[in-house]
Motif scaffolding. Structure first.
Motif, PDB file in Angstrom:
ATOM      1  N   ALA A  34     -22.538 112.973 -23.784  1.00  0.00           N
ATOM      2  CA  ALA A  34     -22.926 111.772 -24.945  1.00  0.00           C
ATOM      3  C   ALA A  34     -21.271 111.017 -25.010  1.00  0.00           C
ATOM      4  O   ALA A  34     -20.239 111.819 -25.247  1.00  0.00           O
ATOM      5  CB  ALA A  34     -23.061 112.064 -26.608  1.00  0.00           C
ATOM      6  N   SER A  35     -21.209 109.609 -24.801  1.00  0.00           N
ATOM      7  CA  SER A  35     -19.717 108.872 -24.661  1.00  0.00           C
ATOM      8  C   SER A  35     -19.533 108.283 -25.728  1.00  0.00           C
ATOM      9  O   SER A  35     -18.484 107.768 -25.765  1.00  0.00           O
ATOM     10  CB  SER A  35     -19.923 108.058 -23.374  1.00  0.00           C
ATOM     11  OG  SER A  35     -21.144 107.164 -23.552  1.00  0.00           O
ATOM     12  N   SER A  36     -20.422 108.398 -26.924  1.00  0.00           N
ATOM     13  CA  SER A  36     -20.113 107.729 -28.248  1.00  0.00           C
ATOM     14  C   SER A  36     -20.712 108.677 -29.223  1.00  0.00           C
ATOM     15  O   SER A  36     -21.575 109.351 -28.959  1.00  0.00           O
ATOM     16  CB  SER A  36     -20.489 106.282 -28.136  1.00  0.00           C
ATOM     17  OG  SER A  36     -21.788 106.150 -28.163  1.00  0.00           O
ATOM     18  N   GLY A  37     -20.520 108.234 -30.512  1.00  0.00           N
ATOM     19  CA  GLY A  37     -20.988 108.804 -31.718  1.00  0.00           C
ATOM     20  C   GLY A  37     -22.563 108.292 -31.772  1.00  0.00           C
ATOM     21  O   GLY A  37     -23.320 109.214 -32.096  1.00  0.00           O
ATOM     22  N   GLU A  38     -22.489 107.043 -31.533  1.00  0.00           N
ATOM     23  CA  GLU A  38     -23.897 106.436 -31.525  1.00  0.00           C
ATOM     24  C   GLU A  38     -24.864 107.118 -30.430  1.00  0.00           C
ATOM     25  O   GLU A  38     -26.053 107.409 -30.629  1.00  0.00           O
ATOM     26  CB  GLU A  38     -24.009 104.919 -31.083  1.00  0.00           C
ATOM     27  CG  GLU A  38     -23.134 104.213 -32.568  1.00  0.00           C
ATOM     28  CD  GLU A  38     -21.695 103.927 -32.145  1.00  0.00           C
ATOM     29  OE1 GLU A  38     -21.094 103.431 -32.768  1.00  0.00           O
ATOM     30  OE2 GLU A  38     -21.426 104.861 -31.166  1.00  0.00           O
TER      31      GLU A  38
END
Length: 228
Positions: A34-38
């Motif tokens: 996953a490249s972001s928190g979202e």
């Protein structure tokens, strides 16, 4: 065949994700990027994870905010989170990580062997919990579909299933005991020890439930341990 556990890797830098995959590939589990928190929160909507490796410094939703969202969801609040950070602002910064629900806080650059060892402990705890839930589910099915008239065929089938369940549970108990002993020898993190103790309590409850169903115990329906 035991299903592989999923490990969620959250970092906005592709090279960091690649490095984590290289370190953890030896565990032979399923690694999810996953490249972001979202993006991490989206992945957590559908999949179950043994542990989350979460970068603190990310644009937009940082690691602390992501962890807060994870801990607010009933489905994901018990998933262990290991924070990874490239900078160290001192004890206050570390305290914020633990306050956000992290079980560990590791500064980069980290020792690959140490990180792999820490993650492997949570994977093993997750696997044991999954095995325990499966045994409890099998026992519930037997109780709900058991022979009410006490027919000999039903009794034999029940006895056979109880013996099989008892043998499977014994194997899980042995592995859990070995894991607890290993944690004690390594002076593991309190959060890891607490998780292992919780697993042992659930195993004890299931063993008592199985013992209550053995012939000669009166055949009363036991109270099965909760699956949480």
């Amino acid at each position: 065949m035991v299903q592989k556990a999923k490990i969620l890797l959250v970092d906005d830098r592709p090279e960091n994700l690649l490095a984590l995959e290289a370190i953890l590939s030896a565990l032979d589990q399923t690694l999810v990027r996953a490249s972001s928190g979202e993006e991490a929160l989206k992945a957590l909507l559908t999949d179950d994870f043994a542990v989350i490796l979460l970068d603190v410094q990310m644009p937009g939703m940082d690691g602390f905010e992501t962890a807060a969202h994870i801990k607010r969801r009933e489905r994901t609040r018990d998933i262990p989170i290991i924070f990874l950070t490239a900078i160290n602002h001192g004890p206050h910064h570390t305290f914020r990580g633990y306050a956000a629900g992290a079980v560990d806080y590791i500064s980069k650059p980290f020792d690959p062997w140490v990180l792999r060892a820490k993650v492997s402990v949570f994977v093993e705890l997750y696997t044991k919990n999954c095995q325990l839930r499966e045994q409890a589910a099998l026992l519930r099915l037997q109780l709900e579909g058991g022979s009410p008239n006490g027919a000999s065929d039903g009794s034999k089938e029940t006895a056979g299933l109880l013996a099989e369940l008892s043998a499977r549970l014994a194997a899980v108990e042995e592995q859990a005991e070995a894991l607890t002993k290993q944690l004690g020898e390594e002076a593991a993190d309190p959060a890891v020890v607490a998780t292992a103790a919780h697993l042992e309590r659930k195993l004890t409850g299931l063993r008592r439930a199985l013992d209550a169903l053995e012939p000669g115990t009166g055949g009363a329906s036991p109270v099965l341990p909760a699956q949480g």
